[in-house]
Design a protein around this motif. Sequence first.
Motif, PDB file in Angstrom:
ATOM      1  N   TYR A  35       0.638  -1.466  -0.329  1.00 39.43           N
ATOM      2  CA  TYR A  35       0.587  -0.191  -0.384  1.00 39.43           C
ATOM      3  C   TYR A  35       1.359   1.530  -0.080  1.00 39.43           C
ATOM      4  CZ  TYR A  35      -3.448  -2.671   1.750  1.00 39.43           C
ATOM      5  OH  TYR A  35      -4.900  -4.023   1.743  1.00 39.43           O
ATOM      6  N   GLN A  37       0.612   5.114   0.685  1.00 46.59           N
ATOM      7  CA  GLN A  37      -0.432   6.689   2.463  1.00 46.59           C
ATOM      8  C   GLN A  37       0.908   7.790   1.819  1.00 46.59           C
ATOM      9  OE1 GLN A  37      -0.058   6.434   6.654  1.00 46.59           O
ATOM     10  NE2 GLN A  37      -3.165   7.109   6.417  1.00 46.59           N
ATOM     11  N   GLY A  40      -0.814  12.904   4.702  1.00 46.15           N
ATOM     12  CA  GLY A  40      -2.062  12.950   5.183  1.00 46.15           C
ATOM     13  C   GLY A  40      -3.718  12.665   4.650  1.00 46.15           C
ATOM     14  N   GLN A  41      -3.004  11.478   3.820  1.00 46.19           N
ATOM     15  CA  GLN A  41      -3.618  11.419   2.946  1.00 46.19           C
ATOM     16  C   GLN A  41      -4.302   9.424   3.506  1.00 46.19           C
ATOM     17  OE1 GLN A  41      -3.442  12.029  -1.237  1.00 46.19           O
ATOM     18  NE2 GLN A  41      -3.250  13.781  -0.706  1.00 46.19           N
ATOM     19  N   LYS A  42      -5.100   9.010   2.993  1.00 47.15           N
ATOM     20  CA  LYS A  42      -6.178   7.764   2.665  1.00 47.15           C
ATOM     21  C   LYS A  42      -5.052   7.063   3.060  1.00 47.15           C
ATOM     22  CE  LYS A  42      -8.507   6.431  -1.366  1.00 47.15           C
ATOM     23  NZ  LYS A  42     -10.376   6.417  -1.145  1.00 47.15           N
ATOM     24  N   VAL A  43      -5.248   5.129   2.928  1.00 47.18           N
ATOM     25  CA  VAL A  43      -4.264   4.129   2.915  1.00 47.18           C
ATOM     26  C   VAL A  43      -4.689   4.319   1.667  1.00 47.18           C
ATOM     27  CG1 VAL A  43      -3.391   1.802   3.243  1.00 47.18           C
ATOM     28  CG2 VAL A  43      -3.699   4.185   5.077  1.00 47.18           C
ATOM     29  N   PHE A  45      -4.732   0.820  -1.564  1.00 43.67           N
ATOM     30  CA  PHE A  45      -4.083  -0.950  -2.537  1.00 43.67           C
ATOM     31  C   PHE A  45      -3.082  -0.553  -3.109  1.00 43.67           C
ATOM     32  CE2 PHE A  45      -3.691  -5.181  -2.630  1.00 43.67           C
ATOM     33  CZ  PHE A  45      -4.789  -5.522  -4.305  1.00 43.67           C
ATOM     34  N   SER A  58      -4.414  -2.087  -8.171  1.00 38.36           N
ATOM     35  CA  SER A  58      -4.666  -1.131  -8.897  1.00 38.36           C
ATOM     36  C   SER A  58      -4.268  -0.364  -9.799  1.00 38.36           C
ATOM     37  CB  SER A  58      -4.912  -0.501  -7.276  1.00 38.36           C
ATOM     38  OG  SER A  58      -3.432   0.322  -7.079  1.00 38.36           O
ATOM     39  N   MET A  89       4.739   7.146   1.739  1.00 38.52           N
ATOM     40  CA  MET A  89       5.095   6.057   3.087  1.00 38.52           C
ATOM     41  C   MET A  89       4.337   4.600   2.026  1.00 38.52           C
ATOM     42  SD  MET A  89       6.258   6.028   5.825  1.00 38.52           S
ATOM     43  CE  MET A  89       5.965   5.072   7.174  1.00 38.52           C
ATOM     44  N   PHE A  91       3.324   0.945   2.735  1.00 42.02           N
ATOM     45  CA  PHE A  91       3.223   0.251   3.657  1.00 42.02           C
ATOM     46  C   PHE A  91       2.888  -1.374   3.346  1.00 42.02           C
ATOM     47  CE2 PHE A  91       2.832   2.354   7.513  1.00 42.02           C
ATOM     48  CZ  PHE A  91       2.020   3.748   7.409  1.00 42.02           C
ATOM     49  N   PHE A 104       0.283  -5.012   9.478  1.00 42.98           N
ATOM     50  CA  PHE A 104       0.507  -4.427   8.844  1.00 42.98           C
ATOM     51  C   PHE A 104       2.422  -3.890   8.786  1.00 42.98           C
ATOM     52  CE2 PHE A 104      -1.679  -1.580   5.118  1.00 42.98           C
ATOM     53  CZ  PHE A 104      -3.239  -1.784   6.112  1.00 42.98           C
ATOM     54  N   PRO A 106       5.390  -1.164  10.197  1.00 37.80           N
ATOM     55  CA  PRO A 106       5.701   0.410   9.927  1.00 37.80           C
ATOM     56  C   PRO A 106       6.016   0.737   8.910  1.00 37.80           C
ATOM     57  CG  PRO A 106       7.759  -0.848  10.862  1.00 37.80           C
ATOM     58  CD  PRO A 106       7.304  -2.280   9.773  1.00 37.80           C
TER      59      PRO A 106
ATOM     60  N   GLY B  42       1.926   1.889  10.669  1.00 40.00           N
ATOM     61  CA  GLY B  42       1.018   1.685   9.966  1.00 40.00           C
ATOM     62  C   GLY B  42       0.178   0.939  10.923  1.00 40.00           C
ATOM     63  N   PRO B  43      -1.054   0.689   9.276  1.00 42.64           N
ATOM     64  CA  PRO B  43      -3.083   0.485  10.278  1.00 42.64           C
ATOM     65  C   PRO B  43      -2.727  -0.974  11.808  1.00 42.64           C
ATOM     66  CG  PRO B  43      -3.196   1.139   8.088  1.00 42.64           C
ATOM     67  CD  PRO B  43      -1.556   0.773   8.412  1.00 42.64           C
ATOM     68  N   PHE B  88      -9.366   4.241  10.570  1.00 41.58           N
ATOM     69  CA  PHE B  88     -10.013   3.795   9.057  1.00 41.58           C
ATOM     70  C   PHE B  88     -10.868   2.632   8.876  1.00 41.58           C
ATOM     71  CE2 PHE B  88      -7.656   6.778   6.084  1.00 41.58           C
ATOM     72  CZ  PHE B  88      -6.425   6.984   6.972  1.00 41.58           C
ATOM     73  N   LYS B  97      -8.346  -7.312  -2.511  1.00 40.09           N
ATOM     74  CA  LYS B  97      -8.348  -6.623  -2.779  1.00 40.09           C
ATOM     75  C   LYS B  97      -9.106  -5.107  -1.433  1.00 40.09           C
ATOM     76  CE  LYS B  97      -8.817  -2.423  -7.100  1.00 40.09           C
ATOM     77  NZ  LYS B  97      -9.710  -2.165  -8.139  1.00 40.09           N
ATOM     78  N   TYR B  98      -8.159  -4.523  -1.391  1.00 36.58           N
ATOM     79  CA  TYR B  98      -9.071  -3.736   0.065  1.00 36.58           C
ATOM     80  C   TYR B  98      -8.963  -2.495  -0.429  1.00 36.58           C
ATOM     81  CZ  TYR B  98      -7.512  -8.013   2.494  1.00 36.58           C
ATOM     82  OH  TYR B  98      -7.746  -8.783   3.395  1.00 36.58           O
ATOM     83  N   PHE B 100      -9.518   1.513   1.226  1.00 35.70           N
ATOM     84  CA  PHE B 100      -9.620   1.492   2.687  1.00 35.70           C
ATOM     85  C   PHE B 100     -10.301   3.208   2.348  1.00 35.70           C
ATOM     86  CE2 PHE B 100      -6.693   0.101   5.396  1.00 35.70           C
ATOM     87  CZ  PHE B 100      -6.328  -1.030   4.717  1.00 35.70           C
ATOM     88  N   GLY B 101     -11.232   3.441   3.824  1.00 39.35           N
ATOM     89  CA  GLY B 101     -11.459   5.131   4.106  1.00 39.35           C
ATOM     90  C   GLY B 101     -11.138   6.096   3.855  1.00 39.35           C
ATOM     91  N   THR B 102     -11.623   7.272   4.011  1.00 36.03           N
ATOM     92  CA  THR B 102     -11.119   8.061   4.001  1.00 36.03           C
ATOM     93  C   THR B 102     -10.339   8.900   5.318  1.00 36.03           C
ATOM     94  OG1 THR B 102     -12.861   9.279   3.938  1.00 36.03           O
ATOM     95  CG2 THR B 102     -11.859   9.630   1.923  1.00 36.03           C
ATOM     96  N   ARG B 105      -9.979  11.215  12.363  1.00 40.68           N
ATOM     97  CA  ARG B 105      -9.192  11.821  13.058  1.00 40.68           C
ATOM     98  C   ARG B 105      -9.437  12.213  13.837  1.00 40.68           C
ATOM     99  NH1 ARG B 105      -4.083  13.649  11.384  1.00 40.68           N
ATOM    100  NH2 ARG B 105      -4.517  13.749   9.555  1.00 40.68           N
TER     101      ARG B 105
END
Lengths: 113, 110
Positions: A35, A37, A40-43, A45, A58, A89, A91, A104, A106, B42-43, B88, B97-98, B100-102, B105
């Motif tokens: 993945y 990132q 400041g944004q989403k993760v 795929f 993707s 980043m 992951f 995940f 680090p 990481g998540p 998330f 295939k995953y 992720f949401g926005t 916070r």
Amino acid sequence: EPEVTQTPSHQVTQMGQEVILRCVPISNHLYFYWYRQILGQKVEFLVSFYNNEISEKSEIFDDQFSVERPDGSNFTLKIRSTKLEDSAMYFCASSGVGDYEQYFGPGTRLTVT
Amino acid sequence: GQQLNQSPQSMFIQEGEDVSMNCTSSSIFNTWLWYKQDPGEGPVLLIALYKAGELTSNGRLTAQFGITRKDSFLNISASIPSDVGIYFCAGISGTYKYIFGTGTRLKVLA
């Protein structure tokens, strides 16, 4: 407790250079993922990998990206010719057979200058 | 492409309060997961949901898989300062295939 590890933690490279990001998944896991990132944004795929083949990828995972499991423990992501917008980043994650619960690492912070 | 929208985007709450957040999509997912991400890490998986209507708890966290399979909810009871972070949701599309949401916070005020 078993964990996913990634090296290096931070990689700085010049635009146009190739980089290889490395991951050691949890030892009895068979599904592997990358993945990214952006700060400041989403993760997002990139790719999933099972049985030495890509399972899903993707739209981001274009021809400049490739993945490999070169031996029984490492899982790598190669970016052939880095662009400024590849700075993010990255992951790695892994999951077991019949199990969607991903774990995940680090992350590796990639900075392209 | 498929998108998962989370709300609220961010929230400040007082320690001890309960928190609710949700995740919605225009697509159906067969598995939903909730993760927490701390800065620079990481998540971390919190809860996995596999059946529509399923309600699952993990300590102070409770998550539900919506009946329509297009949404999921996460509740945190009696929040504490270490609950701060980004939450998330993720849905699984295809085989592995995953999406992720926005992210939501969360900031907890002591």
